[in-house]
Every structure is written in C-alpha cells, then in structure tokens.
Design an enzyme around this catalytic site. Sequence first.
Site, PDB file in Angstrom:
ATOM      1  N   SER A  11     -35.528   5.686  27.482  1.00 26.39           N
ATOM      2  CA  SER A  11     -35.816   4.830  28.648  1.00 26.39           C
ATOM      3  C   SER A  11     -37.316   4.805  28.920  1.00 26.39           C
ATOM      4  O   SER A  11     -38.062   5.660  28.423  1.00 26.39           O
ATOM      5  CB  SER A  11     -35.085   5.372  29.883  1.00 26.39           C
ATOM      6  N   ASP A  20     -25.899  10.863  27.456  1.00 23.60           N
ATOM      7  CA  ASP A  20     -26.533  11.896  28.283  1.00 23.60           C
ATOM      8  C   ASP A  20     -25.921  13.261  27.967  1.00 23.60           C
ATOM      9  O   ASP A  20     -24.740  13.346  27.637  1.00 23.60           O
ATOM     10  CB  ASP A  20     -26.326  11.527  29.768  1.00 23.60           C
ATOM     11  N   GLY A  21     -26.729  14.296  28.124  1.00 26.80           N
ATOM     12  CA  GLY A  21     -26.216  15.660  28.015  1.00 26.80           C
ATOM     13  C   GLY A  21     -26.660  16.427  26.774  1.00 26.80           C
ATOM     14  O   GLY A  21     -26.187  17.542  26.550  1.00 26.80           O
ATOM     15  N   ASN A  22     -27.580  15.875  26.019  1.00 27.22           N
ATOM     16  CA  ASN A  22     -28.059  16.586  24.818  1.00 27.22           C
ATOM     17  C   ASN A  22     -28.713  17.919  25.198  1.00 27.22           C
ATOM     18  O   ASN A  22     -28.492  18.932  24.539  1.00 27.22           O
ATOM     19  CB  ASN A  22     -29.105  15.752  24.068  1.00 27.22           C
ATOM     20  N   ASN A  69     -38.433   8.074  30.116  1.00 27.25           N
ATOM     21  CA  ASN A  69     -38.403   9.234  29.216  1.00 27.25           C
ATOM     22  C   ASN A  69     -39.794   9.652  28.715  1.00 27.25           C
ATOM     23  O   ASN A  69     -39.968  10.774  28.244  1.00 27.25           O
ATOM     24  CB  ASN A  69     -37.482   8.990  28.014  1.00 27.25           C
ATOM     25  N   TRP A  70     -40.792   8.753  28.833  1.00 26.42           N
ATOM     26  CA  TRP A  70     -42.157   9.141  28.427  1.00 26.42           C
ATOM     27  C   TRP A  70     -42.663  10.318  29.262  1.00 26.42           C
ATOM     28  O   TRP A  70     -43.573  11.025  28.848  1.00 26.42           O
ATOM     29  CB  TRP A  70     -43.135   7.968  28.608  1.00 26.42           C
TER      30      TRP A  70
HETATM   31  C1  FPP Z   1     -30.141  12.315  27.260  1.00 27.95           C
HETATM   32  O1  FPP Z   1     -29.899  13.687  27.152  1.00 27.95           O
HETATM   33  C2  FPP Z   1     -30.519  11.761  25.993  1.00 27.95           C
HETATM   34  C3  FPP Z   1     -31.742  11.205  25.708  1.00 27.95           C
HETATM   35  C4  FPP Z   1     -32.831  11.114  26.691  1.00 27.95           C
HETATM   36  C5  FPP Z   1     -32.057  10.691  24.409  1.00 27.95           C
HETATM   37  C6  FPP Z   1     -30.902  10.131  23.623  1.00 27.95           C
HETATM   38  C7  FPP Z   1     -31.295  10.226  22.237  1.00 27.95           C
HETATM   39  C8  FPP Z   1     -30.496  10.519  21.191  1.00 27.95           C
HETATM   40  C9  FPP Z   1     -29.055  10.640  21.291  1.00 27.95           C
HETATM   41  C10 FPP Z   1     -31.084  10.735  19.863  1.00 27.95           C
HETATM   42  C11 FPP Z   1     -31.917   9.621  19.315  1.00 27.95           C
HETATM   43  C12 FPP Z   1     -31.177   8.338  19.210  1.00 27.95           C
HETATM   44  C13 FPP Z   1     -31.070   7.584  18.118  1.00 27.95           C
HETATM   45  C14 FPP Z   1     -30.436   6.257  18.207  1.00 27.95           C
HETATM   46  C15 FPP Z   1     -31.544   8.002  16.788  1.00 27.95           C
HETATM   47  P1  FPP Z   1     -30.750  14.677  28.041  1.00 27.95           P
HETATM   48  O2  FPP Z   1     -31.832  15.238  27.202  1.00 27.95           O
HETATM   49  O3  FPP Z   1     -31.220  13.994  29.278  1.00 27.95           O
HETATM   50  O4  FPP Z   1     -29.684  15.757  28.377  1.00 27.95           O
HETATM   51  P2  FPP Z   1     -29.663  16.672  29.699  1.00 27.95           P
HETATM   52  O5  FPP Z   1     -29.484  15.747  30.874  1.00 27.95           O
HETATM   53  O6  FPP Z   1     -28.491  17.558  29.470  1.00 27.95           O
HETATM   54  O7  FPP Z   1     -30.967  17.421  29.727  1.00 27.95           O
END
Ligand code: FPP
Length: 256
Positions: free
Chosen positions: A69, A24-26, A72-73
């Site tokens: 998840s 989490d946290g991207n 996530n859709w």
């Molecule tokens: C949560 O961060 C992350 C996700 C919903 C997706 C995770 C996906 C990856 C790390 C990349 C793809 C994976 C692979 C295996 C190739 P967020 O977007 O919810 O972050 P936020 O809460 O800070 O907005």
Amino acid sequence: MPHSVRNEPAEKANVPAHVAIIMDGNGRWAAQRGLPRLEGHRRGVEAVRTVTNAARDLGIRILTLYAFSVENWNRPKAEVGGLMSLLEFYLKQELKTFVKDRVRLRTIGRIDELPAGVQKHLRHTIAETAHFTDYTLVLALNYGSRTEVVDAARAYAAAVAAGREKLNDGSWATFNRYLATADLPDPDLIIRTSGETRLSNFLLLQGAYAELVFTPVLWPDFGKAELVSACAEYARRERRYGLTTDQVKPAPTTTA
Ligand code: FPP
C-alpha cells in the site's frame, strides 16, 4: 424452464468473477514462530502462489491482491527493501507459470515510484502476458484508494481542460474510466485475513457493492480450503444493490 437453461451450470453459478484480497498477518505469523517478519512475507509469497492456482481452479477470473500500500513505505527500511526484493524474485520466477497457465498480469497503483528493478520485471511480465484473456492477476502495488482518486480527478480535469470531456457529462461511468481499474469489473468479494475488519484504503469505490468476508486466518496459512470457504459464504449472501429482497429474488424455477 429447466434450471440449467436459465442459469450457469450449478458448480459455477455463484462463483464470484472478481475476488480481491487484503493479505494481512504475515508479521504475526512470523512472530508466533519466533521468526523474522521477512520470513512471514516469504511464506506470504507461497500463499500467493497457492491462492492464485486455487482461484483458477474455482473459476475465479480476476484476482486482485493488495501486495503493497502507499502507507507501507513507512515501515522500517529493511522490511520495505525485503518486500521489494521478494516481489522482484517472485516476478522473475513466476513468468513461466503465468504463460503456462495463461494468466494475464496487471497492476494498479503508482508503479513508476517502485524500484527500477521491480518496474522492469513488472513491465516485462505485463507485456508477455497481455494477450491472455481467461484469468487476470492484478497486483495492487504502491496502491491506495485516495491516491487513485486524486490521480483520476487530475486526469479527468486535464481531459476537461483539453476539451476531451464535458464537465456536465460527469457521470460515474465517465469518471470510472479514469480509475486504475477502468477496464476491470468491480470486485464481487473482498476478503481480509488476520482478523482485522477494515478496508484500509483498498478499492473503496470499486468495492461499493462487494460482499466482505473477514477471516481470522493469517495470510501465510490461507490456502484453497479458506478460499473455498470464503466463496461459500459469498454464495450464501443476497446481493441487493439497493433493491428490496422481493426485487432481487430469482423467479421460481418450474419443472419442465
Ligand atoms: C501484511 O502483513 C502484508 C503486507 C504488508 C505485504 C503483503 C505481501 C506479501 C504477501 C508478499 C509479497 C507479495 C507478492 C505478490 C509477491 P503484515 O506484515 O502487516 O502482518 P502483521 O499485521 O501481522 O504485522
């Protein structure tokens, strides 16, 4: 009895066999830098590579990553499309590395609802790595515990109706065989990054006795040092499985 006879070698003794991570946290990582969210996900894929290698180095045999998840859709269409493209690109690029490092790829989740291109690369990579036994990378894709339970209940009911299972024999061990994780041991350690302290529909049944570690580090910044630190926290915990402390305390080691 000397310590080394009764236990694993010291450096592997408390290494969790199965670690599962809620990455989490991207988005926040990108926002902090004035970058688009997708750049955060792109850096998230780099972290996936780093952590997969680190896990192997540490002797973690199974790593499960919550990559997408069922919820996530509902994200903006462009973000969902971007994540699917990243996933497809990652699979295309990574096959060589999986083969070199003898890593078996597996998935949990409703794979047949993913875009055709992603499915094609998944099936190919899974087939090409199916014979490896040392390390397993499990990608949770279009995964949610509740849909997994619904799918398992449906399959179990169908097996009962077909006379392959007896309803009265319905133990946990029997039902477990219908979960997506049927052939995997339960996770020992579940880590969530970014400071959130929820499980968000991830391995709710399998994590019944898992140790939980929450870290404020955002996923793109999570690397080997952070994994080592989570494993050290795990090693300090006492896992009791409903028993008393006295019951689980290892017998004192006597000097030879
Ligand atoms: C949560 O961060 C992350 C996700 C919903 C997706 C995770 C996906 C990856 C790390 C990349 C793809 C994976 C692979 C295996 C190739 P967020 O977007 O919810 O972050 P936020 O809460 O800070 O907005």
